[in-house]
Motif scaffolding. Structure first.
Motif, short mmCIF file in Angstrom:
data_model
loop_
_atom_site.label_atom_id
_atom_site.label_comp_id
_atom_site.label_asym_id
_atom_site.label_seq_id
_atom_site.Cartn_x
_atom_site.Cartn_y
_atom_site.Cartn_z
N GLY A 13 81.20 44.31 73.40
CA GLY A 13 81.80 43.79 74.63
C GLY A 13 81.47 44.69 75.79
O GLY A 13 81.79 45.87 75.79
N ALA A 15 82.25 44.14 79.22
CA ALA A 15 82.96 43.95 80.49
C ALA A 15 83.69 45.25 80.84
O ALA A 15 83.17 46.34 80.59
CB ALA A 15 83.87 42.72 80.41
N ILE A 16 84.90 45.14 81.40
CA ILE A 16 85.48 46.34 82.03
C ILE A 16 85.85 47.43 81.00
O ILE A 16 85.60 48.62 81.24
CB ILE A 16 86.69 45.95 82.93
N ASP A 40 77.25 37.70 76.81
CA ASP A 40 76.98 36.88 78.00
C ASP A 40 76.88 37.78 79.22
O ASP A 40 77.90 38.18 79.79
CB ASP A 40 78.11 35.86 78.18
N SER A 51 90.05 37.55 86.37
CA SER A 51 91.39 38.13 86.54
C SER A 51 91.85 38.08 88.00
O SER A 51 91.07 37.81 88.91
CB SER A 51 91.40 39.58 86.06
N ALA A 209 86.11 43.65 72.87
CA ALA A 209 85.70 42.25 72.97
C ALA A 209 86.79 41.37 73.56
O ALA A 209 86.77 40.14 73.42
CB ALA A 209 85.28 41.73 71.60
N ARG A 231 95.49 31.41 81.10
CA ARG A 231 96.31 31.62 82.30
C ARG A 231 95.56 31.07 83.50
O ARG A 231 94.36 31.36 83.68
CB ARG A 231 96.58 33.13 82.52
N VAL A 233 94.98 30.42 87.65
CA VAL A 233 95.19 31.00 88.98
C VAL A 233 94.93 29.89 90.02
O VAL A 233 93.91 29.21 89.95
CB VAL A 233 94.23 32.17 89.24
N TYR A 316 94.08 35.63 78.81
CA TYR A 316 94.72 36.93 78.55
C TYR A 316 94.39 37.30 77.10
O TYR A 316 94.41 36.43 76.23
CB TYR A 316 96.24 36.81 78.65
N GLU A 317 94.13 38.56 76.85
CA GLU A 317 93.95 39.02 75.46
C GLU A 317 95.31 39.53 75.00
O GLU A 317 95.63 40.71 75.08
CB GLU A 317 92.81 40.06 75.37
N ALA A 339 89.79 49.20 71.85
CA ALA A 339 90.05 49.30 73.29
C ALA A 339 90.29 47.87 73.77
O ALA A 339 89.45 47.26 74.42
CB ALA A 339 88.86 49.93 74.02
N PHE A 342 95.20 44.23 76.06
CA PHE A 342 96.03 44.64 77.20
C PHE A 342 96.86 43.52 77.81
O PHE A 342 97.62 43.75 78.77
CB PHE A 342 95.20 45.41 78.23
N GLY A 346 94.60 44.68 81.74
CA GLY A 346 93.49 45.51 81.27
C GLY A 346 92.54 46.02 82.34
O GLY A 346 91.93 47.08 82.17
N VAL A 347 92.40 45.29 83.46
CA VAL A 347 91.45 45.78 84.46
C VAL A 347 91.98 47.07 85.07
O VAL A 347 91.27 48.07 85.20
CB VAL A 347 91.16 44.72 85.55
C1 LIG Z 1 94.01 34.83 85.01
C2 LIG Z 1 94.04 36.29 84.68
C3 LIG Z 1 94.62 37.19 85.56
C4 LIG Z 1 94.62 38.56 85.27
N1 LIG Z 1 95.11 39.42 86.19
C5 LIG Z 1 95.02 40.75 85.96
C6 LIG Z 1 95.43 41.66 86.95
O1 LIG Z 1 95.90 41.28 88.02
N2 LIG Z 1 95.30 42.98 86.69
C7 LIG Z 1 94.78 43.44 85.51
O2 LIG Z 1 94.68 44.65 85.33
N3 LIG Z 1 94.40 42.59 84.56
C8 LIG Z 1 94.50 41.25 84.75
N4 LIG Z 1 94.11 40.38 83.80
C9 LIG Z 1 93.74 40.90 82.47
C10 LIG Z 1 92.38 41.51 82.50
O3 LIG Z 1 91.48 40.59 83.06
C11 LIG Z 1 91.97 41.89 81.08
O4 LIG Z 1 93.00 42.68 80.50
C12 LIG Z 1 90.68 42.71 81.10
O5 LIG Z 1 89.70 42.06 81.85
C13 LIG Z 1 90.20 42.94 79.69
O6 LIG Z 1 88.91 43.50 79.77
P1 LIG Z 1 87.97 43.47 78.50
O7 LIG Z 1 86.72 44.14 78.87
O8 LIG Z 1 88.74 43.97 77.33
O9 LIG Z 1 87.79 41.91 78.18
P2 LIG Z 1 86.78 40.87 78.82
O10 LIG Z 1 86.66 41.04 80.27
O11 LIG Z 1 87.15 39.51 78.33
O12 LIG Z 1 85.43 41.30 78.17
C14 LIG Z 1 85.15 41.15 76.80
C15 LIG Z 1 83.66 40.97 76.69
O13 LIG Z 1 83.32 40.94 75.32
C16 LIG Z 1 82.26 40.01 75.16
N5 LIG Z 1 82.27 39.59 73.76
C17 LIG Z 1 83.27 38.95 73.12
N6 LIG Z 1 82.93 38.71 71.85
C18 LIG Z 1 81.69 39.21 71.69
C19 LIG Z 1 80.80 39.26 70.60
N7 LIG Z 1 81.12 38.73 69.40
N8 LIG Z 1 79.60 39.85 70.77
C20 LIG Z 1 79.26 40.39 71.98
N9 LIG Z 1 80.06 40.35 73.06
C21 LIG Z 1 81.26 39.77 72.91
C22 LIG Z 1 82.63 38.89 76.13
O14 LIG Z 1 81.51 38.12 76.47
C23 LIG Z 1 83.20 39.66 77.31
O15 LIG Z 1 82.25 39.91 78.30
C24 LIG Z 1 94.07 39.02 84.05
C25 LIG Z 1 93.48 38.11 83.17
C26 LIG Z 1 93.45 36.77 83.48
C27 LIG Z 1 92.80 35.83 82.52
#
Ligand SMILES: Cc1cc2nc3c(=O)[nH]c(=O)nc-3n(C[C@H](O)[C@H](O)[C@H](O)COP(=O)(O)OP(=O)(O)OC[C@H]3O[C@@H](n4cnc5c(N)ncnc54)[C@H](O)[C@@H]3O)c2cc1C
Length: 391
Positions: A13, A15-16, A40, A51, A209, A231, A233, A316-317, A339, A342, A346-347
């Motif tokens: 994964g 992303a952030i 992706d 988010s 992930a 969720r 927005v 949301y995860e 990791a 959250f 999580g961001v």
């Molecule tokens: C509507 C909404 C509002 C939110 N508002 C806030 C906020 O205001 N403040 C805040 O701090 N957080 C907020 N969050 C939560 C925050 O977005 C997440 O907690 C944070 O982005 C999690 O980051 P991540 O990198 O763990 O997950 P993600 O950003 O989902 O990244 C996971 C990555 O893993 C990749 N992946 C998954 N499975 C695989 C696989 N099998 N092989 C390879 N890659 C894979 C995906 O493609 C993705 O890019 C919000 C979330 C949502 C949905």
């Protein structure tokens, strides 16, 4: 715990969470290979890109407060961290969290705890609320708590772009592929299996992930209670216009904040329509009419007039055990580092989590913020670290 300053780290994964972990590893002096596997590279369905990108220090768990203060300090000094070009549009305008009369004692105690851990929380009674935030009705309100520092919002996409670029410049390799499984050997993850048939050997595997995390490790017999919950927005225009309007969380459950000249907001769906989401990113428009709008107009009467511009939904995860992140090593597969989980915050916590992951891998323990409370042990033992301030 196992630790090393070189070897092979594979991060699932990109992303952030994954990108901050990779970058922080290099910052901590990790000299081995770091490969981030991301399915992706457009990130269109990642929670990070979808988010609301806001940061608060008002949590019920001390570790969460400390992680937020750490994140906000980084956002304030983003140019020092990622260079003069770095801009994440950080607006430190505070969260205003409203509570009912029955919440007063608990919320005052929470504010004290938050201040002990570096937050700057002001408690406002209804009269003070009206004076400071005109336009907000205080009917049924017992208090508001406002973060005068270290709270606000930013551009999550820019933050991701900066940390990813910085990680790459430090020799982190991003590979576009889907992780399909893991190969284990002697209480370790020995390799990560990819959809293109490749196998990546690893000394450490970081699971970042997001909402996909629980499903991904289930075949290993790991019951990680992290599931995707949709969720929505809503982005809208309204004649209501007040400078320095904060991120508002109402006692009824909705949230709203400025976004440029418009506003964004949302509300959690009721439990009966909140099933785990399987790849569904359709906004729940019925929430606008049925819940969000009426509650918004009650609290801010001038917002009764609103014009919807667009809506989007992300996942949301959610850690169904306790709505807190899961950070640290698994007890049996000791080189598998979580990791994730959250649950909607999580961001804001990614800078601190990345640093924590890097400390665990390079020195075997936390040296900046003690995140042991977020570790796997509580999941294994079903002893929740309950987070009371959840949205
Ligand atoms: C509507 C909404 C509002 C939110 N508002 C806030 C906020 O205001 N403040 C805040 O701090 N957080 C907020 N969050 C939560 C925050 O977005 C997440 O907690 C944070 O982005 C999690 O980051 P991540 O990198 O763990 O997950 P993600 O950003 O989902 O990244 C996971 C990555 O893993 C990749 N992946 C998954 N499975 C695989 C696989 N099998 N092989 C390879 N890659 C894979 C995906 O493609 C993705 O890019 C919000 C979330 C949502 C949905």
């Amino acid at each position: 715990m196992l630790h090393a300053s070189s070897g092979r780290v594979v991060i699932v994964g990109g992303a952030i969470m994954g990108s901050f972990s990779a970058w922080a590893l290099r910052q901590a002096g990790f000299a081995g290979t770091i490969t981030v596997v991301e399915k992706d590279s457009t990130y269109q369905h990642s929670s990070t890109a979808l988010s609301a990108a806001s940061i608060r220090t008002q949590f019920g768990t001390p570790t969460n407060v400390q992680m937020s203060v750490y994140g906000a300090e980084m956002f304030r000094h983003i140019k020092t961290v990622f260079g003069d070009e770095a801009d994440i549009g950080y607006q430190e305008k505070g969260y205003l969290i409203l509570g009912g009369p029955d919440d007063v004692a608990e919320r005052i105690a929470a504010a004290e705890m938050q201040r002990e851990h570096g937050a700057d929380i002001i408690v406002l009674d209804p009269l003070e609320l009206s004076a400071r935030f005109p336009g907000i009705s205080v009917d049924g309100i017992g208090l508001g708590t406002f973060g005068a520092q270290h709270e606000g919002w930013f551009d999550a996409w820019s933050l991701l772009s900066h940390v990813r670029r910085a990680a790459r410049q430090l020799g982190v390799d991003y590979v576009q592929a889907t992780v399909t499984g893991f190969e284990t050997d002697d209480a370790k993850v020995a390799g990560v299996l990819l959809s293109n048939g490749a196998r990546m050997a690893c000394d450490f595997c970081v699971l970042a992930a997001g909402a996909w995390s629980g499903r991904l490790v289930a075949p290993l017999g790991i019951d990680l209670p992290v599931v995707p919950k949709k969720r929505t927005v809503f982005s809208f225009k309204t004649p209501f216009n007040r400078s320095n309007f904060p991120m508002l969380f109402d006692a009824s459950g909705f949230w709203v904040r400025p976004e440029g000249k418009d506003y964004i907001g949302g509300i959690q769906p009721p439990p009966e329509t909140d099933a785990d989401s399987d790849g569904d990113f359709e906004p729940q428009f019925e929430l606008l009419e049925d819940a969000f709008w009426p509650l918004l107009a009650t609290r801010i009467p001038e917002m009764e007039q609103l014009r919807l511009q667009r809506a989007w939904a992300g996942h949301y995860e959610v850690n169904t055990l306790d709505h807190n992140g899961v950070v640290g090593a698994h007890d049996e597969l000791t080189n598998l580092i979580f990791a994730t989980g959250f649950s909607g915050h999580g961001v804001m916590h990614a800078p601190a989590v990345g640093r924590g992951v890097a400390e665990l891998i390079t020195s075997g323990s936390y040296t900046t913020i003690d995140m042991n409370a977020l570790g796997w042990a509580r999941i294994r033992n079903s002893t929740p670290l309950v987070e009371t301030i959840v949205y």
